[in-house]
Scaffold this active site. Structure first.
Site, PDB file in Angstrom:
ATOM      1  N   GLY A   1     -10.148  -2.681  -6.501  1.00 52.30           N
ATOM      2  CA  GLY A   1      -9.199  -3.700  -6.965  1.00 52.30           C
ATOM      3  C   GLY A   1      -7.865  -3.114  -7.359  1.00 52.30           C
ATOM      4  O   GLY A   1      -6.816  -3.742  -7.159  1.00 52.30           O
TER       5      GLY A   1
ATOM      6  N   GLU B   1       9.558   0.768  18.162  1.00 51.00           N
ATOM      7  CA  GLU B   1       9.685   1.880  19.126  1.00 51.00           C
ATOM      8  C   GLU B   1       8.680   1.743  20.272  1.00 51.00           C
ATOM      9  O   GLU B   1       8.193   2.734  20.811  1.00 51.00           O
ATOM     10  CB  GLU B   1       9.502   3.233  18.429  1.00 51.00           C
ATOM     11  CG  GLU B   1      10.477   3.511  17.311  1.00 51.00           C
ATOM     12  CD  GLU B   1      11.839   3.935  17.809  1.00 51.00           C
ATOM     13  OE1 GLU B   1      12.035   3.974  19.032  1.00 51.00           O
ATOM     14  OE2 GLU B   1      12.703   4.208  16.966  1.00 51.00           O
TER      15      GLU B   1
END
Length: 384
Positions: free
Chosen positions: A343, A366
Site C-alpha cells: 500500500g 521514440e
C-alpha cells in the site's frame, strides 16, 4: 546502490562521478517539487550544459564532449535514476543535434553546431503530427520554397514536441514534395522565427517536467541554408537520428528501473512483518532478484548496441532491441517495486508511483514497442 560500471577510460569515470555529484547535490533536492508543479527544469539543463554533460557524444572541435556513445548513455542512465524528465530532455537535445552533426555541410556545422553544443541552447525535435505518428511518411506540414530561392515558408502543426516553447531551435521534418516518404526534408528552425505558435502543454500522466506541446508553423520563414541535407532526404535523416535516440530512451528507462529497484530493496530491508524484514521472505527476495536481472540485462543490451555504434558497425536492429527490452523491463520493474512496498507504494509518500507513471511512456515514444518489434522482425526475415 550505484550501478557497477566498466568504463573505457579514466575520463569516463570522472564524468560518471561528476554526474552523480550533480544529481545528488542539484537535481535530487528539487525533483519532487518541480514534478508536482509541472515546471520545466531549464536551470537543470543550463547546469548540465555548463558542465559539458549536455553534448557528450559530439566532436570537441564543435563544442561537444568527444565521448563515445557507450559513455554518453551511461551518463543519461545516471541522470534518470534521479530525474527522468531531465534524462529524457538530454536525450531529446542530443537527438536534435544529430542531423546537423551527421548530415550537414561543413559550413552548416561550423555555423550551427557551436551554438547547439555550447551548453546554453536547448533543442526540440519536430517529427510527429496530430495525424502522423508511427506513419512518418503521412505528415502534411509543408515547406514551400520562396520564388527568390533563398528561403522557405513552413505551414503545419507538429505534435508531442518535448521542450516546445522553451527550445532555442526546432529540428523539423516537413514535406517539400508530394512524393510520399521520399518527399520529406529536414530544417533547423530558430525559435525566434516569425509565425511559430504553441498549443497549451499536454496534461500527461507522467514526466510532468518534460513540457510537451503542439508546435504550429504559420508561414514560418526559414533560410534555405538551414535545410540539412538535400530535399527528399528527410526520412533517411529522421530514421538515422531515431536509431541513436532510441538508445537514449533505453538508457533513461534503465536508470528509472534502477531507481525503482533501489527504492524497493531499501524498503524490503527496513519494513518488518512477522518479526523480520520482508526481504527475508522468499516471495519478496525472488521479486527483487528478478528485478535486478531485468535491470542488468537491460543495461547490457543498450551498451551492446552503443558499442556497435561506436565501432562504426550497423546497430539499427540492436537499437530497436535495446529500446524494446529496456522500456518493457522498466515497466515491469516499476510495477513490481510498487508491489514490494504494498500500500505504501501506491501513495505519493514514496517515489514509486511516479516511476511507474514515467515508465509507461517509454514504451510509446521514440517509436512504439510494436514498431520496434516490426523493425526487428523485418530484419530477421530479411537476413534468413
Amino acid at each position: 546502490m550505484p550501478a557497477v560500471r566498466l568504463l573505457p577510460t579514466e575520463d569516463a569515470q570522472d564524468l560518471i562521478d561528476l554526474t552523480r555529484e550533480i544529481c545528488a547535490k542539484d537535481l535530487a533536492p528539487q525533483v519532487d517539487e518541480m514534478e508536482r508543479a509541472a515546471e520545466f527544469p531549464r536551470d537543470a539543463f543550463r547546469l548540465l550544459g555548463k558542465t559539458g554533460l549536455l553534448s557528450l557524444p559530439y566532436p570537441e572541435e564543435y563544442g561537444g564532449g568527444g565521448q563515445p556513445y557507450e559513455v554518453y548513455l551511461q551518463v543519461v542512465e545516471e541522470i534518470a535514476t534521479v530525474w527522468m524528465s531531465v534524462a529524457v530532455g538530454v536525450s531529446v537535445h542530443s537527438l536534435t543535434c544529430y542531423p546537423v552533426a551527421s548530415w550537414a555541410t561543413v559550413a552548416q556545422r561550423e555555423a550551427l553546431l557551436p551554438g547547439m553544443l555550447g551548453g546554453d541552447q536547448l533543442g526540440a525535435y519536430c517529427l510527429s503530427e496530430p495525424m502522423s505518428g508511427s506513419d512518418v511518411g503521412s505528415m502534411t506540414t509543408r515547406a514551400t520554397l520562396e520564388p527568390s530561392g533563398d528561403a522557405y515558408r513552413i505551414r503545419g502543426t507538429k505534435a508531442w514536441i518535448s521542450h516546445a516553447g522553451h527550445a532555442d531551435f526546432y529540428t523539423s521534418f516537413v514535406r517539400t514534395s508530394d512524393d510520399g516518404s521520399r518527399g520529406l526534408s529536414c530544417f533547423v528552425v530558430p525559435a525566434d522565427a516569425a509565425g511559430i505558435e504553441f498549443a497549451p502543454a499536454e496534461r500527461k500522466m507522467g514526466l510532468a517536467s518534460d513540457t510537451v506541446r503542439q508546435v504550429v508553423f504559420d508561414g514560418t520563414p526559414v533560410d534555405a541554408d538551414r535545410r540539412v541535407g538535400e530535399e527528399g532526404q528527410g526520412m533517411a535523416i529522421a530514421l538515422a537520428a531515431l536509431d541513436s535516440g532510441r538508445l537514449g530512451i533505453a538508457a533513461a528507462a534503465t536508470g528509472l528501473a534502477q531507481a525503482a529497484l533501489d527504492a524497493a530493496t531499501a524498503y524490503a530491508k527496513e519494513r518488518e512483518q512477522f518479526g523480520r524484514p520482508i526481504g527475508d521472505f522468499q516471495g519478496i527476495a525472488f521479486m527483487l532478484a528478478d528485478m535486478e536481472a531485468a535491470v542488468t540485462s537491460a543495461r547490457a543490451t543498450y551498451l551492446h548496441a552503443a558499442r556497435l555504434r561506436d565501432a562504426g558497425r550497423a546497430f539499427s536492429t540492436q537499437a530497436a532491441v535495446a529500446k524494446l527490452v529496456c522500456t518493457d523491463n522498466a515497466m515491469r520493474v516499476t510495477t513490481d517495486a510498487i508491489q514490494v512496498l504494498g500500500g505504501a507504494g501506491y501513495t505519493q509518500d514514496f517515489p514509486l508511483e511516479r516511476y511507474f507513471r514515467e515508465a509507461k511512456v517509454t514504451q510509446i515514444f521514440e517509436g512504439t514497442n510494436q514498431i520496434q518489434r516490426l523493425v526487428i522482425s523485418r530484419q530477421l526475415l530479411k537476413n534468413t
